[in-house]
Design a protein around this motif. Structure first.
Motif, mmCIF file in Angstrom:
data_model
loop_
_atom_site.group_PDB
_atom_site.id
_atom_site.type_symbol
_atom_site.label_atom_id
_atom_site.label_comp_id
_atom_site.label_asym_id
_atom_site.label_seq_id
_atom_site.Cartn_x
_atom_site.Cartn_y
_atom_site.Cartn_z
ATOM 1 N N LEU A 53 35.711 47.510 30.741
ATOM 2 C CA LEU A 53 34.700 48.357 31.578
ATOM 3 C C LEU A 53 35.319 48.725 32.909
ATOM 4 O O LEU A 53 36.275 47.908 33.335
ATOM 5 N N ASP A 54 34.997 49.927 33.507
ATOM 6 C CA ASP A 54 35.783 50.175 34.894
ATOM 7 C C ASP A 54 35.219 49.100 35.665
ATOM 8 O O ASP A 54 36.205 48.740 36.455
ATOM 9 N N SER A 55 33.916 48.867 35.720
ATOM 10 C CA SER A 55 33.617 47.919 36.767
ATOM 11 C C SER A 55 32.440 47.213 36.404
ATOM 12 O O SER A 55 31.717 47.624 35.922
ATOM 13 N N ILE A 56 31.975 46.000 37.342
ATOM 14 C CA ILE A 56 30.772 45.461 37.320
ATOM 15 C C ILE A 56 30.442 45.077 38.489
ATOM 16 O O ILE A 56 31.111 44.643 39.431
ATOM 17 N N LYS A 57 29.075 45.416 38.890
ATOM 18 C CA LYS A 57 28.683 44.868 40.334
ATOM 19 C C LYS A 57 27.308 44.208 40.282
ATOM 20 O O LYS A 57 26.413 44.543 39.511
#
Length: 128
Positions: free
Chosen positions: A75-79
């Motif tokens: 994934l690009d990112s997790i927030k």
């Protein structure tokens, strides 16, 4: 700092994932310190283009609910609240556990985010 809830005995939060520039909010995500890896529902993942491809690693994972085949995606990112991590591998699977979950936050993500969980106050936050 992010507020947590307990629903049906489960410690839950929401998290936002980003994949190939597309964002998706998962609203019913279990925090599971007994799970080594994080996983998201394949049905939900498909809505932003996360689908199995021939070069994706496939694993059989085992938990209290039995075994399940999953595939892995970067994934690009997790927030989660103000906590943010970029470029993280996550597993994608059916998640047919007998109750509705969008995903599970496991130790890999908790460690990467340096997360601290305050059960009494129902909060998750980063130590940094």
């Amino acid at each position: 700092m992010k507020k947590l809830i307990i629903d049906e005995g489960l410690l839950l939060t929401d998290m936002e994932i980003r994949y190939k520039g597309n964002n998706l909010l998962l609203t019913r995500v279990l925090i599971d310190t007994g799970s080594s890896n994080s996983i998201i529902s394949s049905e939900i993942a498909e809505t932003i283009g996360i689908v199995p491809e021939s070069n994706d690693p496939v694993y059989r994972v085992r938990g209290v609910g039995g075994t399940e085949l999953v595939y892995s995606k970067l994934l690009d990112s997790i927030k989660i609240g103000h906590m943010h991590v970029e470029q993280i591998q996550i597993e994608v699977g059916e998640m047919n556990y007998g109750f509705h979950l969008d995903g599970i936050i496991g130790l890999n993500l908790l460690k990467k985010m340096k997360a601290m969980i305050n059960i009494e106050r129902l909060l998750i936050q980063s130590e940094s």
